[in-house]
Design an enzyme around this catalytic site. Sequence first.
Site, short mmCIF file in Angstrom:
data_model
loop_
_atom_site.label_atom_id
_atom_site.label_comp_id
_atom_site.label_asym_id
_atom_site.label_seq_id
_atom_site.Cartn_x
_atom_site.Cartn_y
_atom_site.Cartn_z
N GLY A 1 64.19 -0.82 -21.04
CA GLY A 1 63.32 0.09 -20.29
C GLY A 1 61.83 -0.17 -20.41
N SER A 2 61.43 -1.42 -20.66
CA SER A 2 59.98 -1.65 -20.77
C SER A 2 59.29 -1.52 -19.41
CB SER A 2 59.68 -3.01 -21.41
OG SER A 2 60.02 -4.07 -20.56
N ASN A 3 59.98 -1.86 -18.34
CA ASN A 3 59.38 -1.65 -17.01
C ASN A 3 59.29 -0.15 -16.69
OD1 ASN A 3 58.70 -4.20 -15.40
ND2 ASN A 3 60.66 -4.73 -16.35
N LYS B 1 85.28 1.69 -10.53
CA LYS B 1 83.90 1.48 -10.05
C LYS B 1 83.59 2.50 -8.95
CE LYS B 1 80.52 -1.88 -8.74
NZ LYS B 1 79.94 -1.98 -7.45
N MET C 1 71.60 -2.81 -14.61
CA MET C 1 72.38 -4.03 -14.67
C MET C 1 73.65 -4.04 -13.81
SD MET C 1 70.39 -5.86 -16.29
CE MET C 1 71.33 -7.36 -16.60
N ARG C 2 73.75 -3.11 -12.86
CA ARG C 2 74.92 -3.12 -11.96
C ARG C 2 74.46 -3.31 -10.53
NH1 ARG C 2 79.08 -1.88 -15.03
NH2 ARG C 2 78.43 -0.97 -16.99
N ASN D 1 63.53 -2.99 -6.56
CA ASN D 1 64.02 -3.67 -7.77
C ASN D 1 62.97 -4.68 -8.22
OD1 ASN D 1 65.94 -4.59 -9.74
ND2 ASN D 1 66.34 -6.37 -8.44
N HIS E 1 62.83 -8.44 -10.14
CA HIS E 1 63.67 -9.56 -10.57
C HIS E 1 62.77 -10.58 -11.27
CE1 HIS E 1 67.10 -12.20 -10.56
NE2 HIS E 1 66.35 -13.16 -10.10
C1 GRF Z 1 63.42 -7.35 -16.58
O1 GRF Z 1 63.21 -8.71 -16.88
C2 GRF Z 1 63.64 -7.17 -15.10
O2 GRF Z 1 62.96 -8.09 -14.31
C3 GRF Z 1 65.13 -7.39 -14.96
O3 GRF Z 1 65.69 -6.83 -16.12
C4 GRF Z 1 64.71 -6.83 -17.17
C5 GRF Z 1 64.60 -5.42 -17.63
O4 GRF Z 1 63.75 -5.27 -18.74
N1 GRF Z 1 65.62 -6.82 -13.74
P1 GRF Z 1 63.29 -3.84 -19.19
O5 GRF Z 1 64.57 -3.03 -19.42
O6 GRF Z 1 62.47 -3.23 -18.10
O7 GRF Z 1 62.52 -4.03 -20.45
#
Ligand code: GRF
Length: 201
Positions: free
Chosen positions: A13-15, A66, A91-92, A108, A110
């Site tokens: 969850g750093s983003n 699912k 992640m899904r 999203n 990436h």
């Molecule tokens: C990030 O590298 C993002 O680009 C990808 O998954 C990772 C998530 O990192 N989709 P965080 O959980 O936000 O730290």
Amino acid sequence: MTKRIAVLASGRGSNFQAVIEAIGAHRIPAACVGLITDNPKAYAIERAQKADVPVIVLDYASYPSKDAYEHALLAAMQQQKADLFVLAGYMRILGTAIVQAFPQKIVNIHPALLPGFTGLHAQRQAVQYGVKVAGCTVHFVDENLDCGPIILQKCVPVLRDDDEDSLAERILIEEHKCYPEAIRLFCEDRLEIAGRNVRIR
Ligand code: GRF
């Protein structure tokens, strides 16, 4: 008007954190109304609690299929009444019903310069391919994986001795700038989608 943002995350969850901080610093005219996670162990949950963001945990493992999970997820997303859903390390792959329920309302990030290196381990793919420039992409989510219209991209160099981890670290620094910036543009109603092109007003 202040937009309502809901975040979907599965892990660290750093983003998510970068987005919460940008909102807190008034760099994004929005309120973060909820975190939805498929993983009861996600560190993102702790981040949400610290920031007083309500959390919905839909433990993927506890659903019989699912379809059942996606049904619950759709209901949870509708409940948020969000203007924008932010996938932050979710992640899904979102099912078609969900993507169609929120057209041009899901974004999203990436960790690659799309359309190169889609899917998992994008940074590893970049190192193995031998590219000299890598980066991250913020895009709208459509029915195809890592494929929707691109909002913003940022580049980083790939250095001689890079491995997957060192490159991922360098890209992540850019992700934390790029994602809040793209979300700000969305919240300021400055994104105009024309086919594959996103124009910034
Ligand atoms: C990030 O590298 C993002 O680009 C990808 O998954 C990772 C998530 O990192 N989709 P965080 O959980 O936000 O730290």
